[in-house]
Scaffold this active site. Sequence first.
Site, PDB file in Angstrom:
ATOM      1  N   ASP A  57      -3.889  29.205  95.784  1.00  0.00           N
ATOM      2  CA  ASP A  57      -4.523  30.836  95.572  1.00  0.00           C
ATOM      3  C   ASP A  57      -2.928  31.440  95.553  1.00  0.00           C
ATOM      4  OD1 ASP A  57      -4.582  33.203  96.005  1.00  0.00           O
ATOM      5  OD2 ASP A  57      -4.907  33.011  98.801  1.00  0.00           O
ATOM      6  N   TYR A 165     -11.148  46.301  88.146  1.00  0.00           N
ATOM      7  CA  TYR A 165     -10.926  44.899  87.228  1.00  0.00           C
ATOM      8  C   TYR A 165     -10.310  45.764  85.639  1.00  0.00           C
ATOM      9  CZ  TYR A 165     -11.860  40.427  84.640  1.00  0.00           C
ATOM     10  OH  TYR A 165     -12.026  39.048  84.328  1.00  0.00           O
ATOM     11  N   LYS A 169      -6.682  43.834  84.516  1.00  0.00           N
ATOM     12  CA  LYS A 169      -6.518  43.134  83.079  1.00  0.00           C
ATOM     13  C   LYS A 169      -5.253  44.131  82.507  1.00  0.00           C
ATOM     14  CE  LYS A 169      -8.548  38.894  84.394  1.00  0.00           C
ATOM     15  NZ  LYS A 169      -8.134  38.538  84.141  1.00  0.00           N
ATOM     16  N   THR A 200     -19.136  31.604  82.388  1.00  0.00           N
ATOM     17  CA  THR A 200     -18.389  31.060  83.215  1.00  0.00           C
ATOM     18  C   THR A 200     -19.525  31.427  84.322  1.00  0.00           C
ATOM     19  OG1 THR A 200     -17.502  32.801  83.497  1.00  0.00           O
ATOM     20  CG2 THR A 200     -15.981  31.205  81.956  1.00  0.00           C
TER      21      THR A 200
END
Length: 257
Positions: A57, A165, A169, A200
Amino acid sequence: MGQGQVAFVTGAGSGIGAAVARRLSGQGAVVVAADVNPAAVEAVAAELPGVTPATLDVADAGQVERAVAKVVRDHGRLDVVVHAAGVDDPAAKQVLADALVAGEPPQAVAALGDAAWRRVLSVNLDGTFHVLRAAVRVMTPARAGAIVVIGSSASFDAPVGYAHYAAAKAGVHALSQSVAKEAIAFGVRVNVVAPGPTDTGMAARTPEPLRHSMSDGRVRPYASPEEIADIAIFLAGAGAANLVGAVLLANGGRFTV
């Protein structure tokens, strides 16, 4: 990648990370493939020569330090790190998809809870810091190494309703570039791939209305994990020796920066 080089790949249980592990194995590298899902990464490793699975993790700094130390202890060196581990937020995607279907602007930020924010930031941004720190700690004394981080085009176009998100990033890119400028003095290269839509597991979990909105016949279709993996392998190799702190936008022509 040369025969016998040692590589550590995170997020290797699926998607881009698994594709990277396959490419590296095919080139004769010794690969430690790590993922938070032990069954998934064991299945990937079982089909590939020279690949050993590990459960990891990346949000847990201690786990990352121990995993990287074990690679060096078992193999005597660490030549390449490809950090592909990351998470998305299916609940936020559903909010966006529902708004699209209703023909209304999304209200995703108002619905975004602290736990969802923290999860996306802890895995994507904190996890990248943990991996970069552990890698440079073992690579800089050796005065050699290449680190490739999987970022995202979302850091540039900051898609509406996906603030956590995009922020994570963008932080990944800035963090990697700062580390790159420091690490190169010790012979260690750090670079980033910033994919656009890629087929994905994350993409498979994207609601169809939202997935359809990201399709555009004027540009290339969704990338395959193998196409993004090929860019990562290039960045890790000798042919990219002059690339340091680069963020390669791999979004099929959806936009440029």
